[in-house]
Each structure stands twice: as C-alpha cells, then as structure tokens.
Design a protein around this motif. Structure first.
Motif, PDB file in Angstrom:
ATOM      1  N   LEU A  21      31.799 -12.394  13.275  1.00  0.00           N
ATOM      2  CA  LEU A  21      32.472 -11.091  13.318  1.00  0.00           C
ATOM      3  C   LEU A  21      33.457 -10.971  14.479  1.00  0.00           C
ATOM      4  CD1 LEU A  21      29.499  -8.753  12.385  1.00  0.00           C
ATOM      5  CD2 LEU A  21      31.401  -9.465  10.922  1.00  0.00           C
ATOM      6  N   GLY A  22      33.273 -11.784  15.502  1.00  0.00           N
ATOM      7  CA  GLY A  22      34.196 -11.786  16.636  1.00  0.00           C
ATOM      8  C   GLY A  22      34.364 -10.410  17.249  1.00  0.00           C
ATOM      9  N   ALA A  23      35.618  -9.988  17.390  1.00  0.00           N
ATOM     10  CA  ALA A  23      35.935  -8.723  18.039  1.00  0.00           C
ATOM     11  C   ALA A  23      35.405  -7.516  17.262  1.00  0.00           C
ATOM     12  CB  ALA A  23      37.446  -8.589  18.223  1.00  0.00           C
ATOM     13  N   ASP A  24      35.101  -7.698  15.984  1.00  0.00           N
ATOM     14  CA  ASP A  24      34.588  -6.592  15.162  1.00  0.00           C
ATOM     15  C   ASP A  24      33.080  -6.402  15.301  1.00  0.00           C
ATOM     16  OD1 ASP A  24      37.108  -6.013  14.101  1.00  0.00           O
ATOM     17  OD2 ASP A  24      36.854  -7.492  12.494  1.00  0.00           O
ATOM     18  N   PHE A  25      32.416  -7.292  16.026  1.00  0.00           N
ATOM     19  CA  PHE A  25      30.962  -7.268  16.098  1.00  0.00           C
ATOM     20  C   PHE A  25      30.421  -5.923  16.577  1.00  0.00           C
ATOM     21  CE2 PHE A  25      26.955  -7.771  18.301  1.00  0.00           C
ATOM     22  CZ  PHE A  25      26.180  -8.357  17.324  1.00  0.00           C
ATOM     23  N   VAL A  26      30.913  -5.423  17.683  1.00  0.00           N
ATOM     24  CA  VAL A  26      30.381  -4.181  18.258  1.00  0.00           C
ATOM     25  C   VAL A  26      30.598  -3.012  17.298  1.00  0.00           C
ATOM     26  CG1 VAL A  26      30.580  -2.539  20.179  1.00  0.00           C
ATOM     27  CG2 VAL A  26      30.567  -4.996  20.626  1.00  0.00           C
ATOM     28  N   ARG A  27      31.742  -2.986  16.633  1.00  0.00           N
ATOM     29  CA  ARG A  27      32.017  -1.916  15.666  1.00  0.00           C
ATOM     30  C   ARG A  27      31.035  -1.994  14.500  1.00  0.00           C
ATOM     31  NH1 ARG A  27      35.168  -2.112  11.184  1.00  0.00           N
ATOM     32  NH2 ARG A  27      36.144  -4.044  11.871  1.00  0.00           N
ATOM     33  N   ILE A  28      30.799  -3.203  13.979  1.00  0.00           N
ATOM     34  CA  ILE A  28      29.887  -3.382  12.851  1.00  0.00           C
ATOM     35  C   ILE A  28      28.450  -3.051  13.270  1.00  0.00           C
ATOM     36  CG2 ILE A  28      28.993  -5.031  11.154  1.00  0.00           C
ATOM     37  CD1 ILE A  28      31.961  -4.300  10.750  1.00  0.00           C
ATOM     38  N   LEU A  29      28.072  -3.400  14.491  1.00  0.00           N
ATOM     39  CA  LEU A  29      26.756  -3.031  15.001  1.00  0.00           C
ATOM     40  C   LEU A  29      26.625  -1.509  15.072  1.00  0.00           C
ATOM     41  CD1 LEU A  29      24.019  -3.935  16.084  1.00  0.00           C
ATOM     42  CD2 LEU A  29      25.054  -4.078  18.368  1.00  0.00           C
TER      43      LEU A  29
END
Length: 141
Positions: A21-29
């Motif tokens: 997920l890279g940079a999107d990880f925190v948003r997806i979490l």
C-alpha cells in the motif's frame, strides 16, 4: 523472546500489506478503523435482535479487512461468526450459540487496532525484525 501483540498480529502479513500500500497505508488503516467499528456495531446490533441474516455481511467485511492487515485472530473470530450465522440461516435457527463469540469481538478488535495503529505511527520505535523479502520485487527489502 515474544513481543507483545505477536499473538494478535501476523507482523509479516502486516509488513507485506504496508509495503504493497505504500503511502496509502495509513489512509487505508483509517478506513479499517472506521469500517471495522461500524461492522462490530452492526454485529452487536444483529446479535441483540437475534438476526442471523444481519450478522453475515458485517462479519464477512470485518474478516477480510482484518486478514489484510495480519489481524488473524480477529479475522478468525469474524469468520466464525459469519459461518455460524450462515449455518443458522440454513437451519432457520436463532444465532444464540454465537453470543460468546460476539462478546469477544469488540475487545479483540480494539486491541488489534491499537497494535496496528501503534506500529504505523512514525514516531514509534520499531521492533527489530528481519527485513521482509518480497518475492519477485525489485528494489524492496
């Protein structure tokens, strides 16, 4: 030596998810936090109403999202609720037998989420783990 949370989170799966997920990880979490909270609430409401049909979709959703982040015990519990509800539907039974599992769900979700969020916080010192080796991936450790 075991690290607190190792029994609740498959850190290898977590690392793979984070890498994918890279940079999107925190948003997806963050979406997992929101969706998971709603799913747990819907499961509890369905259980209060003894509505097996209403248990299936939120349990299925929670199962998939938890597994994505490596929260295996949470995913397994959600799957148990989902399959139990499906069995109740097939047999036209009330989901009474699932009460104990539903009671365990919120605390397990909250504890799992706290571990995931703590690990994703850039200010938290990371536990020492061997670097991940993604098969067939160029330039990633």
């Amino acid at each position: 030596m075991p690290v607190p949370g190792d029994e609740l989170i498959d850190w290898e799966a977590y690392g793979e998810c984070r890498a994918e997920l890279g940079a999107d990880f925190v948003r997806i979490l963050g979406y997992f936090r929101e969706d998971g909270t709603k799913s747990v609430q819907r499961i509890e409401e369905a259980m209060r109403a003894m509505n097996a049909v209403a248990l299936v979709i939120p349990a299925h959703t929670l199962k998939g999202e938890a597994r994505q982040f490596g929260a295996e015990p949470l995913a397994d519990l959600a799957e148990l609720i989902e399959t139990g509800a499906r069995t109740c539907i097939e047999h036209r039974d009330r989901p009474d037998a699932l009460i104990a599992e539903v009671v365990k769900l919120r605390p397990l979700f909250e504890e799992s989420l706290a571990l995931l969020e703590r690990e994703s916080n850039p200010l938290v010192e990371r536990r020492s783990r061997p670097p991940l080796q993604a098969a067939g991936t160029f330039g990633r450790a």
